[in-house]
Motif scaffolding. Structure first.
Motif, PDB file in Angstrom:
ATOM      1  N   ALA A 194     -30.170 -40.901  38.704  1.00 42.41           N
ATOM      2  CA  ALA A 194     -31.346 -41.377  39.233  1.00 42.41           C
ATOM      3  C   ALA A 194     -31.694 -43.244  39.828  1.00 42.41           C
ATOM      4  O   ALA A 194     -30.564 -43.723  38.521  1.00 42.41           O
ATOM      5  CB  ALA A 194     -32.173 -41.481  37.727  1.00 42.41           C
ATOM      6  N   ALA A 196     -32.921 -47.076  40.923  1.00 43.68           N
ATOM      7  CA  ALA A 196     -34.013 -47.256  40.977  1.00 43.68           C
ATOM      8  C   ALA A 196     -34.344 -48.305  42.708  1.00 43.68           C
ATOM      9  O   ALA A 196     -33.428 -48.309  43.482  1.00 43.68           O
ATOM     10  CB  ALA A 196     -34.513 -47.999  40.197  1.00 43.68           C
ATOM     11  N   ALA A 205     -37.378 -44.310  45.260  1.00 46.66           N
ATOM     12  CA  ALA A 205     -36.068 -44.941  43.881  1.00 46.66           C
ATOM     13  C   ALA A 205     -35.578 -43.377  44.606  1.00 46.66           C
ATOM     14  O   ALA A 205     -36.780 -42.368  45.648  1.00 46.66           O
ATOM     15  CB  ALA A 205     -37.117 -43.845  42.758  1.00 46.66           C
ATOM     16  N   LEU A 207     -33.335 -39.306  43.097  1.00 48.78           N
ATOM     17  CA  LEU A 207     -33.052 -38.362  41.834  1.00 48.78           C
ATOM     18  C   LEU A 207     -31.880 -37.305  42.642  1.00 48.78           C
ATOM     19  O   LEU A 207     -32.035 -36.947  43.958  1.00 48.78           O
ATOM     20  CB  LEU A 207     -33.824 -37.902  41.740  1.00 48.78           C
ATOM     21  N   TRP A 352     -45.153 -41.970  35.163  1.00 49.92           N
ATOM     22  CA  TRP A 352     -44.805 -42.042  33.663  1.00 49.92           C
ATOM     23  C   TRP A 352     -45.575 -41.583  32.879  1.00 49.92           C
ATOM     24  O   TRP A 352     -44.715 -41.020  32.109  1.00 49.92           O
ATOM     25  CB  TRP A 352     -44.071 -43.332  34.136  1.00 49.92           C
ATOM     26  N   TYR A 371     -34.812 -38.408  35.324  1.00 50.78           N
ATOM     27  CA  TYR A 371     -36.037 -38.689  35.979  1.00 50.78           C
ATOM     28  C   TYR A 371     -35.739 -39.997  36.857  1.00 50.78           C
ATOM     29  O   TYR A 371     -35.623 -41.424  36.768  1.00 50.78           O
ATOM     30  CB  TYR A 371     -37.031 -38.514  34.678  1.00 50.78           C
ATOM     31  N   ALA A 372     -37.148 -39.644  37.706  1.00 50.98           N
ATOM     32  CA  ALA A 372     -37.242 -41.524  38.708  1.00 50.98           C
ATOM     33  C   ALA A 372     -38.252 -40.499  39.055  1.00 50.98           C
ATOM     34  O   ALA A 372     -38.804 -39.456  39.201  1.00 50.98           O
ATOM     35  CB  ALA A 372     -36.131 -41.143  40.004  1.00 50.98           C
ATOM     36  N   HIS A 377     -40.172 -46.395  38.609  1.00 52.82           N
ATOM     37  CA  HIS A 377     -39.086 -45.947  37.407  1.00 52.82           C
ATOM     38  C   HIS A 377     -37.992 -44.770  36.965  1.00 52.82           C
ATOM     39  O   HIS A 377     -37.889 -43.838  38.354  1.00 52.82           O
ATOM     40  CB  HIS A 377     -40.079 -45.546  36.223  1.00 52.82           C
ATOM     41  N   ILE A 378     -37.148 -45.286  36.726  1.00 50.14           N
ATOM     42  CA  ILE A 378     -36.286 -44.369  35.797  1.00 50.14           C
ATOM     43  C   ILE A 378     -35.841 -43.623  34.750  1.00 50.14           C
ATOM     44  O   ILE A 378     -35.984 -44.930  34.130  1.00 50.14           O
ATOM     45  CB  ILE A 378     -35.064 -44.870  36.879  1.00 50.14           C
ATOM     46  N   TYR A 380     -32.998 -42.336  31.873  1.00 50.03           N
ATOM     47  CA  TYR A 380     -32.017 -41.394  31.459  1.00 50.03           C
ATOM     48  C   TYR A 380     -33.066 -40.930  29.182  1.00 50.03           C
ATOM     49  O   TYR A 380     -33.050 -42.509  28.771  1.00 50.03           O
ATOM     50  CB  TYR A 380     -30.326 -41.982  31.038  1.00 50.03           C
ATOM     51  N   LYS A 423     -34.817 -46.666  30.293  1.00 53.32           N
ATOM     52  CA  LYS A 423     -35.519 -46.585  31.062  1.00 53.32           C
ATOM     53  C   LYS A 423     -35.105 -48.376  32.379  1.00 53.32           C
ATOM     54  O   LYS A 423     -35.349 -48.934  31.258  1.00 53.32           O
ATOM     55  CB  LYS A 423     -37.031 -47.098  30.623  1.00 53.32           C
ATOM     56  N   ASP A 424     -35.789 -47.610  33.498  1.00 56.39           N
ATOM     57  CA  ASP A 424     -35.559 -49.040  34.397  1.00 56.39           C
ATOM     58  C   ASP A 424     -34.437 -50.477  34.093  1.00 56.39           C
ATOM     59  O   ASP A 424     -35.205 -51.147  33.842  1.00 56.39           O
ATOM     60  CB  ASP A 424     -37.047 -49.839  34.439  1.00 56.39           C
TER      61      ASP A 424
END
Length: 707
Positions: A194, A196, A205, A207, A352, A371-372, A377-378, A380, A423-424
């Motif tokens: 993912a 940003a 973003a 993915l 999100w 996630y993206a 936002h991204i 793991y 996150k981010d």
């Protein structure tokens, strides 16, 4: 004994009746049974992907069930038969131990209980999915293997039970993993990225979803689909038999999974005493239950096998092979029936906040989640239902622990907030290639010391994962086209590190085999492309230098360390020995492939059915991101065992960009035109456009099914 014919009569009698008129003009226009599930339509595109449009949520599930039976009916019904723990009854003795394992762990009974615990909407969805499978079967019984027809009809309970069996007793606690080898991997591998907006030229973003599961049709085969209903528009893939997307995206967000090392079960070695067992210094009697299953005999008759299932305080009890060790098994998450609901809620979220609300359900028992979203936002997340322990590490808890004391008996699991996550990050990317959480971004932001040692091993991190980090660290920014190109990188990180060392170690060596090998490796660009003439030789040398699937580090001068995680392992511990291994590799390469410089794609073939094209990509542990695990040579070639199955690459711009591929094709049914039809794309390193807008789908319709 109920015969197969009698079973079919019952199945047909209980399936939905009545058909609608097909609305399609394609060569194989379909129609499905009229139902009470709201009606809808399936548009089949030119790659065999079903685009399901339901007037209600349940109607969309119905269409998805119909579509799965259409594309994968034989393996679908076999899987449900196995999950019922009736495989031995249907297909014979070879399934007896599997049935006994599932029954001993109360899987069929728990599947029913879980079904009853679903919301009314989810029960309706599961019933609708089962009805869709049944409707396809009624209309197309001749297209299904006679061996699997006896599994019909299905109910919503079957769908829930299969999900329970797959998640908790295949991924987490399979009989092979618990009873035979704790290191057994039933889950395969995957890549996930993912990125940003700060790292993309478009400011959107992006993915990557890229699981690497077996190619042989079975319970881990993927099904690509597009599911539409009021409040739901999800494109993606899932394992055949599951009614929800495990890898999905909508117009606003997307998510993917990779297999992690979540220890979601514990084996307890019991100390037996007088027909019971010792616990906290006291003799304790087993709780017992009488259970049975049927086994089909060679003459078609059924033999009933009865057994007594013992239970200790930790859980059901089993004797390990050899009879010297008896274990009780405690599996986390058996009180959490919401795995399908959570995946559905993840796919229905649009930002999100909504997605994290779904994650906090903590019903999915394992898997990293990457996630993206359109908001930039991204994430793991090292996700899973992980027992809390007072002490110990992964090595300790992956083997049987003392079962005679309450000190090892866990009673709680970790919350969402306690799991490793990123996150981010400032780096602008997260990644996972089945590595532990610690290199989920770079520079590293997670500290293993901040988490219990049993959460995940510190390392080593595979060279595939290191290549993943390296590819995303390049920049500073890249376009969607460059994102796609990075995903298709076939360069071996191990070759980058070791070939210069080999060349130096072989300086002055006059052995003709060594000179030929060195010249060949020097001329190779370190990529496992179809025309590469040094790739097979290097792969063979690497397997000798680093045995055990390229993981043994004993011959490296510097082993992997978390203090230098992207440059280790490296170096030749014994240069002369490494050159001698090269001499061995020359002989072995000639023996295996007929020549030391055979083009890679001549012997490495992407083959499904009658389709065979030159292969590329290689073993991930040699540091190749485009992963193909090749089977041994057979009949002059080798084909993939696993790797590069479903691929989806998404950029959350306006309009949304989505490219993808289902490597082995959309159907496993014999005679399907969509078995292997995407192999040329795979061979050429290309993806296809994923059609999402209705107008684009309509422009590529092959058939229609109205229901």
């Amino acid at each position: 004994m109920r015969s197969v014919a009698a079973g079919l009569t019952l199945a047909l009698a209980t399936l939905a009746v009545g058909t609608s008129v097909s609305m399609g003009s394609g060569a194989e226009a379909q129609s499905a049974s009229k139902t009470s599930f709201g009606g809808g339509e399936i548009l089949w595109d030119s790659f065999g992907v079903p685009h399901v449009y339901g007037k209600t949520e349940a109607a969309a599930f119905y269409g998805f069930g119909y579509a799965q039976a259409h594309n994968h009916g034989n393996i679908l019904l076999r899987m449900y038969g196995e999950s019922r723990a009736k495989a031995a009854e249907y297909w014979g003795e070879e399934f007896a131990k599997q049935d006994e394992w599932l029954i001993g762990n109360d899987v069929p009974a728990r599947g029913l209980a879980w079904y009853k615990q679903q919301t009314p909407q989810m029960r309706a969805d599961l019933d609708a999915f089962a009805a869709g499978v049944n409707a396809y079967a009624k209309a197309n019984m001749d297209k299904l293997d006679p061996e699997v027809r006896q599994v019909l009809p299905l109910t919503g309970v079957d769908i829930m039970t299969h999900a329970h069996k797959l998640m908790n007793f295949q991924y987490i606690a399979s009989d092979r993993r618990v009873l035979v080898n704790p290191d057994t991997n039933e889950a395969g591998g995957s890549n996930a990225w993912a990125v940003a907006p700060s790292r993309t030229t478009s400011g959107n973003a992006m993915l990557l979803a890229n699981p690497h599961l077996p190619w042989e049709p079975g319970p881990l085969t993927y099904m690509e689909a597009h599911i539409n209903a009021p409040g739901m528009a999800i494109y993606g893939a899932t394992q055949v038999g599951l009614p929800v997307m495990r890898f999905g995206f909508n117009n606003d967000l997307g998510f993917t999974n990779t297999v992690n090392t979540m220890l979601g079960y514990t084996s307890y070695a019991l100390t037996l005493a007088d027909g019971g067992y010792m616990f906290d210094g006291k003799k304790t009697a087993f709780r017992t239950a009488q259970k049975s299953y049927k086994v089909r005999q060679a003459d078609g008759s059924l033999k009933t096998v009865a057994f007594t299932q013992r239970y200790a305080v930790q859980g059901p009890v089993f004797d390990l092979p050899g009879g010297k060790v008896t274990v009780a098994v405690k599996v986390a998450g058996l009180d959490r029936p919401g795995v399908l609901q959570q995946y559905l809620d993840m796919g229905k979220a649009h930002d999100w906040a909504g997605f994290e609300k779904a994650l906090r359900q903590m019903q999915v028992p394992m898997f990293n989640i990457v996630y993206a979203d359109r908001g930039g936002h991204i994430l793991y997340l090292d996700n899973g239902i992980l027992p809390k322990h007072a002490e110990g590490d992964v090595k300790m808890w992956s083997k049987p622990v003392a079962g005679d004391t309450s000190k090892t008996l866990w009673t709680d699991v970790h919350s969402y907030d306690e799991m490793p996550k990123v996150k981010d990050p400032v780096s602008g990317f997260v990644q996972n290639a089945n590595d532990p959480p610690w290199l989920s971004t770079w520079p590293r932001v997670l500290d293993p010391k901040a988490f219990p040692a049993y959460v995940a091993n510190v390392g080593p991190v595979s060279q595939r994962a290191q290549m993943s980090v390296k590819l995303l660290s390049e920049g500073p920014k890249f376009s969607f086209e460059e994102f796609v190109a990075k995903k298709h990188e076939m360069r071996s990180l191990m070759a980058d590190r070791m070939i210069p060392e080999l060349v130096q170690a072989a300086q002055g060596n006059s052995d003709p085999d060594i000179r030929t090998a060195i010249d060949l490796l020097k001329a190779w660009d370190h990529r496992d492309t179809a025309d590469a003439r040094g790739a097979l030789l290097f792969e063979t040398w690497a397997s000798i230098f680093s045995p055990n699937n390229f993981t043994d580090q004993k011959n490296y001068a510097v082993k992997w360390t978390i203090d230098d995680p992207l440059q280790t392992p490296r170096g030749l511990k014994d240069p002369a020995a490494a050159v001698a291994m090269l001499k061995q590799a020359v002989a072995k390469t000639k023996q295996l492939y007929g020549a030391v410089d055979r083009p890679y794609g001549e012997v490495s073939r992407f083959r499904v059915g009658d389709t065979s094209v030159p292969g590329n990509g290689g073993f991930g542990n040699t540091g190749i991101f485009r992963t193909i695990t090749w089977e041994p040579m057979k009949n002059g070639e080798r084909k993939p065992r696993a790797g590069e199955t479903w691929v989806a690459m998404i950029e959350f711009g306006t309009p949304l960009k989505a490219m993808g591929l289902m490597s082995y094709g959309s159907s496993s049914q014999p005679g399907s035109r969509h078995m292997g039809d995407q192999l040329p794309y795979l061979s050429q390193g290309k993806l296809r456009t994923l059609w999402i807008d209705r107008k684009d789908v309509e422009a590529h319709v092959e058939d229609r099914t109205a229901y």
